[in-house]
Design a protein around this motif. Structure first.
Motif, PDB file in Angstrom:
ATOM      1  N   CYS A  17       0.837  -1.214   0.000  1.00 25.35           N
ATOM      2  CA  CYS A  17       0.000   0.000   0.000  1.00 25.35           C
ATOM      3  C   CYS A  17       0.866   1.256   0.000  1.00 25.35           C
ATOM      4  CB  CYS A  17      -0.916  -0.009   1.219  1.00 25.35           C
ATOM      5  SG  CYS A  17      -2.214  -1.266   1.167  1.00 25.35           S
ATOM      6  N   GLN A 258      -9.160  13.521  -8.645  1.00 25.47           N
ATOM      7  CA  GLN A 258     -10.129  12.471  -8.363  1.00 25.47           C
ATOM      8  C   GLN A 258      -9.841  11.221  -9.176  1.00 25.47           C
ATOM      9  OE1 GLN A 258     -14.184  13.455  -9.315  1.00 25.47           O
ATOM     10  NE2 GLN A 258     -14.980  12.144  -7.687  1.00 25.47           N
ATOM     11  N   LEU A 262      -9.099   7.715  -7.313  1.00 25.04           N
ATOM     12  CA  LEU A 262      -9.991   6.565  -7.478  1.00 25.04           C
ATOM     13  C   LEU A 262      -9.210   5.324  -7.885  1.00 25.04           C
ATOM     14  CD1 LEU A 262     -13.104   8.206  -9.199  1.00 25.04           C
ATOM     15  CD2 LEU A 262     -12.925   7.347  -6.857  1.00 25.04           C
ATOM     16  N   SER A 263      -8.256   5.498  -8.783  1.00 26.13           N
ATOM     17  CA  SER A 263      -7.453   4.341  -9.208  1.00 26.13           C
ATOM     18  C   SER A 263      -6.644   3.791  -8.044  1.00 26.13           C
ATOM     19  CB  SER A 263      -6.524   4.752 -10.354  1.00 26.13           C
ATOM     20  OG  SER A 263      -7.271   5.242 -11.454  1.00 26.13           O
ATOM     21  N   LEU A 265      -7.255   4.234  -4.854  1.00 24.84           N
ATOM     22  CA  LEU A 265      -8.152   3.723  -3.827  1.00 24.84           C
ATOM     23  C   LEU A 265      -8.631   2.323  -4.160  1.00 24.84           C
ATOM     24  CD1 LEU A 265      -9.578   4.438  -1.187  1.00 24.84           C
ATOM     25  CD2 LEU A 265     -11.463   5.355  -2.527  1.00 24.84           C
ATOM     26  N   GLY A 266      -8.893   2.065  -5.457  1.00 20.24           N
ATOM     27  CA  GLY A 266      -9.330   0.727  -5.854  1.00 20.24           C
ATOM     28  C   GLY A 266      -8.297  -0.331  -5.513  1.00 20.24           C
ATOM     29  N   MET A 267      -7.007  -0.048  -5.806  1.00 24.41           N
ATOM     30  CA  MET A 267      -5.957  -1.017  -5.498  1.00 24.41           C
ATOM     31  C   MET A 267      -5.800  -1.201  -3.994  1.00 24.41           C
ATOM     32  SD  MET A 267      -3.045  -0.212  -8.363  1.00 24.41           S
ATOM     33  CE  MET A 267      -3.075   1.565  -8.164  1.00 24.41           C
ATOM     34  N   ILE A 269      -8.120  -0.802  -1.685  1.00 21.01           N
ATOM     35  CA  ILE A 269      -9.282  -1.539  -1.177  1.00 21.01           C
ATOM     36  C   ILE A 269      -9.114  -3.028  -1.425  1.00 21.01           C
ATOM     37  CG2 ILE A 269     -11.735  -1.948  -1.555  1.00 21.01           C
ATOM     38  CD1 ILE A 269     -12.077   1.041  -1.944  1.00 21.01           C
ATOM     39  N   LEU A 270      -8.580  -3.394  -2.598  1.00 20.36           N
ATOM     40  CA  LEU A 270      -8.373  -4.805  -2.912  1.00 20.36           C
ATOM     41  C   LEU A 270      -7.385  -5.441  -1.927  1.00 20.36           C
ATOM     42  CD1 LEU A 270      -8.802  -7.224  -4.766  1.00 20.36           C
ATOM     43  CD2 LEU A 270      -6.934  -6.356  -6.210  1.00 20.36           C
ATOM     44  N   SER A 273      -8.903  -5.722   1.527  1.00 22.78           N
ATOM     45  CA  SER A 273      -9.898  -6.806   1.607  1.00 22.78           C
ATOM     46  C   SER A 273      -9.216  -8.135   1.866  1.00 22.78           C
ATOM     47  CB  SER A 273     -10.709  -6.861   0.312  1.00 22.78           C
ATOM     48  OG  SER A 273     -11.403  -5.658   0.089  1.00 22.78           O
TER      49      SER A 273
END
Length: 602
Positions: A17, A258, A262-263, A265-267, A269-270, A273
């Motif tokens: 991260c 933004q 967003l890009s 944040l997507g990685m 979040i994965l 998870s």
């Protein structure tokens, strides 16, 4: 899964991260750098515009010429900041259009302020300049003429005229102009025929006033009229345009950022998870063992049972901790057994030592009066032998015999006094332990028991010498030993009589009780002689007294201490303020109590 392996996985995920965030930060650097330069230059433009508006406000309020020079200086600075910002935004047509409108509004503001300055010069910056100065001179001339003319009616009308003038200047209402005009016309027509000189003075004053009010109207009597209104509108337009430009720049920057966020944040979040799933698996395996260890420790703390065990295996770190906890509890259990045995022996040794100390002190105290008795007995035997010899020899010495008899009587008094002290010492010593086993735990009214103790001592407490006050609730009941309470109160009464009473002065005794934090507190106070500060720290030790040569044995406070601490399982303290008096404070921490209403008691 071992805790160490799980932590390694979390470290790898966290490092990933961090790497992604650093990569995105590097990609956004050029855009952010440009945005920072634009925002910095925009702030400078805002600051320059704010200075222009501030100087404008200062000039309108103070009306000093130097503010116009300051405005021109800040306007040139504004033009400079505008040019530098325009160079940074050349590739943004929409933003450039807004920027040009800001420049146009600023130029209009400057032009309007120049017109305002022209009218202000005409009006006059100082009180004796311009239209305002001329008007004031005419007004003063008219006022002076009226005062020297000695015509009360004329002076009254002029005052009415000036009042209308001041009402207009204060309230900015043109209705006062009409009123002023009406008063002037009537007064002028009257003075043309009666007093031409006064009419000329009045006309000059009128013309000055009209010129002054006309310039004021053009400038604006308030912020909603004339040039002042135009300046406020232009200032608001400029502020609105600058705010719109700032919002446009912020929105454009927000849209660009933004997409990057967003890009990223997507990685993130994965990865999070995956970490969460691993965490839940680890939690399911670890929490069970943690709960077992926690439950065992809670039960140990609550029930003081060191025989409990976790019985966890040592396949991982938590299992090893459980094993160590079991070993620690086993060690503490053995240690507790040894401590209990040592405590029992220590208590036995302490009781023996304490009793031996009391016996030793008692023996020392008892030896003193018994020695006096023995000495007196020897003196009496010697005197009796002398008297026998005199009688046997037939000597008639009446004076000598009388003196001997007097000496014998004195010796008998000393013997009797010391025997009395010895008897009292023995009786009070017996009270330390005697008859206490006969006292039965009883639920009784504390006030009734205290009053009973005082009634039993009525013969010692005359109303002329003692004032008794009880501050105890009639509904306070305690579950304790009434004989012990009665004995404590009796000893306190005798202590106050023997040690506290001051000759020719009434002694006030107050017995109070209250419940604080579920403990019963009993206070026995008097305002007598008090206690010496040297004795106070050792007041509860046996045979400590300040009245040893006046019949005091020093066992009273020791008996009270033993009764409170051993029989009643409480605490006792003694206080003696510097201004005199003494207070015995008893805290019954393990005594049950109840507080009933008077109706319930009756």
């Amino acid at each position: 899964m071992r805790v160490k392996s799980s932590l390694l996985i979390f470290k790898v995920a966290s490092g990933t991260c961090v790497f992604l965030i650093m990569l995105a930060s590097w990609l956004m650097y050029s855009h952010i750098d440009h945005t920072q330069q634009v925002e910095l230059q925009l702030n400078r433009l805002k600051l320059a515009a704010a200075r222009l508006v501030g100087v404008k406000n200062d000039y309108i309020q103070e009306k000093q010429p130097e503010f116009i020079e300051s405005f021109d200086k800040h306007y040139f600075q504004f033009e400079k900041e505008y040019g530098e910002l325009a160079q940074l935004l050349l590739d943004e047509p929409k933003v450039m259009l807004q920027l040009s409108m800001i420049e146009s509004n600023t130029a209009q503001l400057r032009q309007t302020l120049k017109r305002f300055e022209q009218f202000q010069i005409k009006l006059g910056h100082e009180a004796d300049e311009g239209v305002y100065g001329l008007f004031r001179r005419h007004a003063h001339q008219l006022q002076s003429y009226v005062q020297t003319a000695e015509q009360p009616m004329l002076e009254l009308k002029v005052l009415e005229l000036r009042r209308a003038e001041k009402d207009f200047l204060l309230r900015h209402d043109h209705a006062y102009i009409e009123r002023h005009t009406g008063i002037y016309e009537k007064l002028y027509q009257k003075l043309q025929s009666e007093n031409p000189q006064a009419a000329l003075q009045l006309k000059a004053y009128r013309q000055g006033f009209l010129s002054y009010s006309a310039v004021l109207t053009e400038i604006g009597l308030n912020s909603k009229q004339g040039l002042r209104k135009q300046l406020d509108e232009q200032k608001n337009d400029l502020t609105t345009e600058i705010l719109g430009l700032s919002n446009t720049i912020i929105l454009q920057d927000h849209d660009t950022k933004q997409a990057w966020v967003l890009s990223l944040l997507g990685m993130i979040i994965l990865i999070c998870s995956v970490c969460f799933v691993l965490l839940m698996i680890l939690h399911a395996r670890v929490s069970k063992k943690i709960n077992v260890i926690n439950d065992v420790l809670d039960k140990v703390v609550e029930h003081e049972n060191f025989k409990l065990r976790t019985n966890l295996n040592n396949t991982d770190e938590l299992g090893q901790i459980g094993t160590h906890v079991d070993k620690l509890l086993e060690y503490l259990d053995g240690l507790l057994v040894r401590l209990s045995s040592a405590q029992k022996r220590l208590l036995e040794d302490t009781e023996v030592a304490s009793f031996s100390n009391v016996i030793h002190r008692f023996t020392q105290e008892l030896n003193t009066p018994l020695g006096e008795v023995k000495s007196g007995k020897g003196d009496m035997a010697e005197l009796i032998a002398i008297m026998k010899n005199n009688l046997r020899d037939g000597l008639d010495e009446s004076a000598s015999i009388t003196e001997m008899i007097s000496h014998l009587e004195s010796t008998l008094d000393i013997i009797e006094s010391n025997l009395t002290v010895s008897e009292q010492l023995i009786e009070e010593f017996k009270l330390i332990s005697a008859n206490q086993h006969l006292d039965i735990l009883t639920y009784f009214n504390l006030l009734d028991q205290v009053e009973y103790a005082f009634r039993s001592n009525d013969g010692l407490l005359s109303a002329e010498d003692y004032d008794i006050t009880f501050d105890i609730s009639e509904g306070l009941f305690i579950n304790s030993y009434p004989s012990a309470i009665n004995q404590i109160i009796n000893l306190c009464i005798h202590n106050s009589i023997k040690h506290g009473k001051i000759a020719n002065q009434k002694l006030h005794i107050v017995v109070s009780a209250m419940v604080v934090n579920d403990f019963v507190h009993i206070y026995f106070k008097d305002d007598g002689m008090g206690i010496d500060k040297e004795i106070l720290p050792v007041i509860f030790e046996p045979f400590i007294t300040s009245k040893r040569h006046s019949g005091g044995t020093g066992l009273g406070m020791s008996i009270i201490y033993n009764l409170v601490t051993q029989k009643l399982k409480g605490e006792v303290k003694m206080q003696s303020p510097a201004h005199g008096g003494a207070c015995l404070h008893i805290i019954l921490s393990e005594t049950e109590f109840s507080q009933k209403q008077l109706s319930d008691v009756s």
